[in-house]
Design an enzyme around this catalytic site. Structure first.
Site, PDB file in Angstrom:
ATOM      1  N   ARG A 121      55.019  31.209  21.554  1.00 34.67           N
ATOM      2  CA  ARG A 121      53.869  31.161  20.803  1.00 34.67           C
ATOM      3  C   ARG A 121      53.540  32.645  20.586  1.00 34.67           C
ATOM      4  O   ARG A 121      52.559  33.173  21.031  1.00 34.67           O
ATOM      5  CB  ARG A 121      52.599  30.399  21.901  1.00 34.67           C
ATOM      6  CG  ARG A 121      53.073  29.040  21.877  1.00 34.67           C
ATOM      7  CD  ARG A 121      52.010  28.206  22.844  1.00 34.67           C
ATOM      8  NE  ARG A 121      51.498  27.292  21.856  1.00 34.67           N
ATOM      9  CZ  ARG A 121      50.461  26.585  22.124  1.00 34.67           C
ATOM     10  NH1 ARG A 121      50.421  26.332  23.668  1.00 34.67           N
ATOM     11  NH2 ARG A 121      49.919  25.845  21.357  1.00 34.67           N
ATOM     12  N   GLN A 126      53.542  31.094  14.737  1.00 36.80           N
ATOM     13  CA  GLN A 126      52.543  30.517  14.563  1.00 36.80           C
ATOM     14  C   GLN A 126      52.466  29.196  13.674  1.00 36.80           C
ATOM     15  O   GLN A 126      52.298  28.213  13.914  1.00 36.80           O
ATOM     16  CB  GLN A 126      51.208  31.373  14.289  1.00 36.80           C
ATOM     17  CG  GLN A 126      50.387  31.540  15.351  1.00 36.80           C
ATOM     18  CD  GLN A 126      49.334  32.438  15.102  1.00 36.80           C
ATOM     19  OE1 GLN A 126      48.933  32.842  14.113  1.00 36.80           O
ATOM     20  NE2 GLN A 126      48.521  33.118  16.306  1.00 36.80           N
ATOM     21  N   ASP A 129      54.341  26.414  15.132  1.00 39.22           N
ATOM     22  CA  ASP A 129      53.879  25.843  16.359  1.00 39.22           C
ATOM     23  C   ASP A 129      53.417  24.314  16.397  1.00 39.22           C
ATOM     24  O   ASP A 129      52.129  24.121  16.079  1.00 39.22           O
ATOM     25  CB  ASP A 129      52.856  26.834  16.891  1.00 39.22           C
ATOM     26  CG  ASP A 129      52.394  26.693  18.354  1.00 39.22           C
ATOM     27  OD1 ASP A 129      52.554  25.544  18.918  1.00 39.22           O
ATOM     28  OD2 ASP A 129      51.603  27.407  18.706  1.00 39.22           O
ATOM     29  N   TYR A 225      48.663  31.134  29.157  1.00 35.31           N
ATOM     30  CA  TYR A 225      48.294  29.800  29.672  1.00 35.31           C
ATOM     31  C   TYR A 225      47.535  29.998  31.017  1.00 35.31           C
ATOM     32  O   TYR A 225      47.333  31.048  31.733  1.00 35.31           O
ATOM     33  CB  TYR A 225      49.621  29.135  29.922  1.00 35.31           C
ATOM     34  CG  TYR A 225      50.430  28.669  28.720  1.00 35.31           C
ATOM     35  CD1 TYR A 225      49.860  27.438  28.149  1.00 35.31           C
ATOM     36  CD2 TYR A 225      51.528  29.465  28.204  1.00 35.31           C
ATOM     37  CE1 TYR A 225      50.544  27.067  26.956  1.00 35.31           C
ATOM     38  CE2 TYR A 225      52.195  28.763  27.040  1.00 35.31           C
ATOM     39  CZ  TYR A 225      51.714  27.661  26.359  1.00 35.31           C
ATOM     40  OH  TYR A 225      52.458  27.131  25.320  1.00 35.31           O
TER      41      TYR A 225
HETATM   42  P1  NAD Z   1      47.417  23.838  27.240  1.00 32.79           P
HETATM   43  O1  NAD Z   1      47.486  22.603  26.361  1.00 32.79           O
HETATM   44  O2  NAD Z   1      48.406  24.445  27.928  1.00 32.79           O
HETATM   45  O3  NAD Z   1      46.065  23.676  28.078  1.00 32.79           O
HETATM   46  C1  NAD Z   1      44.933  23.231  27.809  1.00 32.79           C
HETATM   47  C2  NAD Z   1      43.680  24.251  28.552  1.00 32.79           C
HETATM   48  O4  NAD Z   1      43.616  23.787  29.686  1.00 32.79           O
HETATM   49  C3  NAD Z   1      44.112  25.625  28.404  1.00 32.79           C
HETATM   50  O5  NAD Z   1      43.000  26.258  27.748  1.00 32.79           O
HETATM   51  C4  NAD Z   1      43.939  26.027  29.785  1.00 32.79           C
HETATM   52  O6  NAD Z   1      43.435  27.248  30.106  1.00 32.79           O
HETATM   53  C5  NAD Z   1      43.258  24.790  30.693  1.00 32.79           C
HETATM   54  N1  NAD Z   1      43.256  24.629  32.045  1.00 32.79           N
HETATM   55  C6  NAD Z   1      44.365  24.632  32.628  1.00 32.79           C
HETATM   56  N2  NAD Z   1      43.921  24.120  34.076  1.00 32.79           N
HETATM   57  C7  NAD Z   1      42.766  24.295  34.135  1.00 32.79           C
HETATM   58  C8  NAD Z   1      41.737  23.993  35.141  1.00 32.79           C
HETATM   59  N3  NAD Z   1      42.051  23.574  36.497  1.00 32.79           N
HETATM   60  N4  NAD Z   1      40.094  23.904  34.600  1.00 32.79           N
HETATM   61  C9  NAD Z   1      39.929  24.068  33.383  1.00 32.79           C
HETATM   62  N5  NAD Z   1      41.055  24.198  32.548  1.00 32.79           N
HETATM   63  C10 NAD Z   1      42.013  24.370  32.755  1.00 32.79           C
HETATM   64  O7  NAD Z   1      46.820  25.047  26.194  1.00 32.79           O
HETATM   65  P2  NAD Z   1      47.024  25.533  24.676  1.00 32.79           P
HETATM   66  O8  NAD Z   1      46.073  24.866  23.862  1.00 32.79           O
HETATM   67  O9  NAD Z   1      48.582  25.095  24.240  1.00 32.79           O
HETATM   68  O10 NAD Z   1      46.766  26.965  24.587  1.00 32.79           O
HETATM   69  C11 NAD Z   1      47.116  27.883  25.671  1.00 32.79           C
HETATM   70  C12 NAD Z   1      46.978  29.247  25.113  1.00 32.79           C
HETATM   71  O11 NAD Z   1      47.945  29.500  24.149  1.00 32.79           O
HETATM   72  C13 NAD Z   1      45.639  29.473  24.438  1.00 32.79           C
HETATM   73  O12 NAD Z   1      45.340  30.969  25.315  1.00 32.79           O
HETATM   74  C14 NAD Z   1      45.713  29.741  23.318  1.00 32.79           C
HETATM   75  O13 NAD Z   1      44.798  30.441  22.474  1.00 32.79           O
HETATM   76  C15 NAD Z   1      47.176  30.223  23.214  1.00 32.79           C
HETATM   77  N6  NAD Z   1      48.033  29.941  21.915  1.00 32.79           N
HETATM   78  C16 NAD Z   1      48.492  31.095  21.380  1.00 32.79           C
HETATM   79  C17 NAD Z   1      49.371  30.524  20.045  1.00 32.79           C
HETATM   80  C18 NAD Z   1      50.045  31.903  19.190  1.00 32.79           C
HETATM   81  O14 NAD Z   1      49.616  32.924  19.389  1.00 32.79           O
HETATM   82  N7  NAD Z   1      50.942  31.675  18.619  1.00 32.79           N
HETATM   83  C19 NAD Z   1      49.199  29.565  19.420  1.00 32.79           C
HETATM   84  C20 NAD Z   1      48.465  28.446  20.482  1.00 32.79           C
HETATM   85  C21 NAD Z   1      47.784  28.804  21.507  1.00 32.79           C
END
Ligand code: NAD
Length: 372
Positions: A121, A126, A129, A225
């Site tokens: 990521r 992006q 993704d 994450y």
């Molecule tokens: P994910 O599907 O892994 O998890 C969903 C959410 O659950 C996350 O925000 C996580 O912090 C939260 N979570 C985990 N345990 C928890 C708990 N005990 N209580 C409450 N919340 C909890 O997450 P995602 O949607 O795949 O995104 C993960 C990260 O990746 C984010 O920071 C997002 O901004 C980033 N991201 C970056 C890129 C990129 O730069 N290419 C693209 C997509 C996402």
């Protein structure tokens, strides 16, 4: 260079790896594209639409002959894998931890398997993704399900028959899916509260008009994450959230921790504190669920509280989910070809990160460790 796209066979899967629009673009750029008859049917893309952009429509028996690249949504079955020539590139979702035997079969067949969910990521990736594109769909659909299953209006209404207060909706886990769920619930007029263990999520939730529930826990893990909480942190979280959840009309949970079962955020006693007619939509149902009482693929009712555990939500919006997925694959295809020849640079960070098997080896370290 020939790309093959099968009709998806997994139960409930309605997406297709390539849309006619993306197929047309690939063909213009010199690829050959062959699809199994009916491949796009569940996403309302007809064979005719693919033929019109220059693709070939064939039977499954014909499909894999001479294919150098195979694009899928769900992983191929082993029956299909054995038909592929050594060196064939297969790109799609792979879920290696769910089926080590399939990973082994891909290694044995000397296939180059690109697990789309392992694309790093990083900024450059992006546009490839699929986790983000499909989570966007899932988060939107989750909010609609919450509204549909709710016994109350989401928006505030002022009518001759009285005033209706807006619904109180909580979104737990504010990643890509959670943000989309917040945005959708807000568009429907609900008051939205957001909770995540990553501090960075708070600002994003605020910018969408949600109120943020802040706890003295910060669990930023690797690569943006979340990490698993300690027992002490879980206790703090449970106590603080129990109170909040009890006031909600709908709760949408999306919390995930990479490589682990989803964390339990809503325990049995918390469900007991919710009022009848409230609804929980658990987007983490597929990986065990964020609610203790979630049953994957089912809706259960506990003391009048509906708990929905949907599976494969992106398929519910098969047209746009396929469109976004196909664009992700299209962007990846640029890394596979040079001057009209198949020439992937396997040392490229994106391909190296997604590469599961190559030249007879399992190349993804965590999967290799799992299989031993
Ligand atoms: P994910 O599907 O892994 O998890 C969903 C959410 O659950 C996350 O925000 C996580 O912090 C939260 N979570 C985990 N345990 C928890 C708990 N005990 N209580 C409450 N919340 C909890 O997450 P995602 O949607 O795949 O995104 C993960 C990260 O990746 C984010 O920071 C997002 O901004 C980033 N991201 C970056 C890129 C990129 O730069 N290419 C693209 C997509 C996402």
């Amino acid at each position: 260079v020939q790309i093959a796209v099968p009709k998806e066979t997994a139960p409930g899967e309605r997406r297709v790896a390539l849309t006619p629009e993306v197929t047309g673009r690939l063909i213009k750029e010199g690829w050959g594209v062959r699809l199994e008859a009916g491949a796009g049917a569940e996403a309302y893309y007809s064979d005719e639409a693919y033929r019109n952009v220059g693709a070939e429509i064939v039977s499954r028996e014909e499909l894999f002959k001479g294919a150098q690249v195979v694009f899928t949504v769900q992983p191929l079955e082993r029956l299909d894998l054995v038909q592929l020539e050594p060196g064939t590139i297969v790109a799609g979702l792979m879920y290696p931890h769910r089926s080590p035997a399939r990973v082994q079969a891909m290694a044995t067949g000397k296939l180059s398997a690109l697990a789309m969910e392992l694309v790093p990521r990083i900024t450059r990736a992006q546009s490839m993704d699929v986790l983000s594109s499909q989570a966007t769909v899932a988060g939107y659909v989750a909010a609609l399900i919450a509204a549909r299953e709710s016994s109350r209006f989401f928006p505030m209404l002022t009518t001759a028959a009285g005033t209706i207060r807006p619904a109180k909706v909580m979104v737990m886990g504010v990643g890509v899916a959670g943000l989309q769920a917040i945005a959708t619930a807000r568009r429907l007029g609900a008051n939205v509260w957001a909770y995540d263990v990553r501090k960075a999520a708070a600002e994003q939730a605020l910018s969408l008009g949600a109120k943020v529930i802040e706890l003295p826990i910060s669990a930023e893990g690797e690569g943006g994450y979340a990490r698993e909480l300690t027992e002490e942190e879980k206790k703090i979280q449970h106590e603080a959230l129990a109170k909040e959840v009890g006031n909600m009309d709908a709760v949408i949970t999306t919390a995930q921790i990479p490589g682990r079962n989803a964390p339990i955020l809503i325990t049995k006693d918390m469900v007991e504190r919710m009022h009848p007619g409230a609804v929980i939509v658990d987007l983490a149902a597929e990986s065990g669920g964020n609610c203790e009482q979630t049953q994957p693929g089912k809706t259960v009712e506990v003391n009048g509280v509906k708990i929905v555990g949907p599976l494969n939500l992106p398929s519910a919006l098969s047209v746009h989910a396929s469109e976004m997925y196909a664009k992700n694959l299209y962007n990846l295809s640029k890394l596979l070809i040079k001057d009209g020849q198949l020439a992937p640079d396997w040392s490229d960070e994106i391909l190296a990160g997604a590469l599961l098997t190559h030249q007879g080896e399992i190349t993804h370290a965590p999967t290799k460790a799992l299989i031993g």
